[in-house]
Design a protein around this motif. Structure first.
Motif, mmCIF file in Angstrom:
data_model
loop_
_atom_site.group_PDB
_atom_site.id
_atom_site.type_symbol
_atom_site.label_atom_id
_atom_site.label_comp_id
_atom_site.label_asym_id
_atom_site.label_seq_id
_atom_site.Cartn_x
_atom_site.Cartn_y
_atom_site.Cartn_z
ATOM 1 N N GLN A 190 61.795 40.327 48.282
ATOM 2 C CA GLN A 190 61.614 39.012 47.667
ATOM 3 C C GLN A 190 61.269 38.647 46.318
ATOM 4 O OE1 GLN A 190 62.511 36.022 49.570
ATOM 5 N NE2 GLN A 190 62.369 36.878 51.554
ATOM 6 N N GLU A 205 64.537 40.045 43.945
ATOM 7 C CA GLU A 205 65.612 39.145 44.312
ATOM 8 C C GLU A 205 65.245 37.726 43.353
ATOM 9 O OE1 GLU A 205 68.663 39.880 45.335
ATOM 10 O OE2 GLU A 205 67.762 41.903 45.650
ATOM 11 N N PRO A 233 69.679 32.632 48.659
ATOM 12 C CA PRO A 233 69.561 32.505 50.169
ATOM 13 C C PRO A 233 70.042 31.175 50.810
ATOM 14 C CG PRO A 233 67.573 33.208 48.740
ATOM 15 C CD PRO A 233 68.600 32.702 47.947
#
Length: 243
Positions: free
Chosen positions: A150, A153, A174
């Motif tokens: 997380q 990214e 996402p």
């Protein structure tokens, strides 16, 4: 580990400008597996620091004087301390459209609006006009692959947004939307004993949901801990014994 991954995959070498990576802010704490400096102080409570102060205070002082004047943006990666596990989240001050836009780009599962705390790195950067996203995820002395992913990214999305990415791969946002948390509070233990959690991090619970039980060592007494309101679980204390 997030910063290490950014360096390992050469994400820190952008097309333009310069990225400064500091994998470990407190080398002494890293070696001793503790949050504090050897002088017993938390570096993130002594900013802006002092040139002649305590060891932690001197580190804070030199960071602000020697590094931050060269910086426009900061992503500060944190983990929960004292057995507390944080859901992956970005924290920003309320009513700041520019930071809100950057948090949107980073796109962590949660974005928490929280005021700056005096003595913190975030508060000092804010006063100096440096735009900071504070990323919280996981817990201290623990390497969690999902939290690392997380963080990495999110950093890649932000670099791409700023025109600094050197990656050829397509940056994909996402599918799940960032959940904005405007108010948060702890559910405190009203009893002492052994803690048995009954929820998962990032889970949404309704008011009255059984969060945990607290029992004595003999199994004769069991107290229920219920949710005082509906909301998301963004932090859990994993300590097996509570007071």
């Amino acid at each position: 580990k997030i910063v290490r991954e950014i360096i390992t995959h050469k994400i820190h070498k952008p097309k333009i400008v310069t990225i400064i990576c500091i994998p470990v802010m407190n080398v002494f704490g890293f070696v001793n597996q503790t949050r504090e400096f050897p002088d017993g102080r938390d570096r993130n409570r002594v900013f802006p620091g002092s040139k002649t102060g305590s060891l932690a205070s001197r580190f804070a002082y030199h960071l602000l004087k020697e590094i931050i004047p060269h910086v426009d943006y900061v992503i500060d990666f944190h983990a929960g301390g004292a057995r507390r596990f944080n859901a992956p989240q970005v924290r920003i001050v309320p009513d700041n459209p520019e930071l809100k836009a950057l948090a949107d780009v980073f796109h962590a599962p949660f974005t928490l609006f929280s005021k700056n705390i005096p003595g913190t790195f975030r508060n000092s950067c804010y006063k100096l006009g440096v735009k900071m996203l504070l990323f919280e995820g996981g817990k201290s002395i623990d390497l969690n692959e999902e939290i690392t992913r997380q963080g990495v990214e999110g950093a890649k999305r932000l670099l791409h947004h700023l025109g600094m990415s050197n990656l050829k791969e397509k940056i994909i946002k996402p599918a799940n939307k960032t959940i904005y948390i405007e108010k948060s509070s702890w559910v405190r233990a009203k009893y002492s004993g052994m803690f048995h959690g009954n929820t998962k991090i990032s889970e949404y619970v309704q008011k009255g949901h059984l969060l945990a039980t607290i029992s004595d060592p003999y199994g004769k007494i069991e107290h229920k801990v219920k949710a005082p309101n509906s909301g998301y679980i963004i932090n859990v204390n994993d300590a097996p014994i509570v007071y």
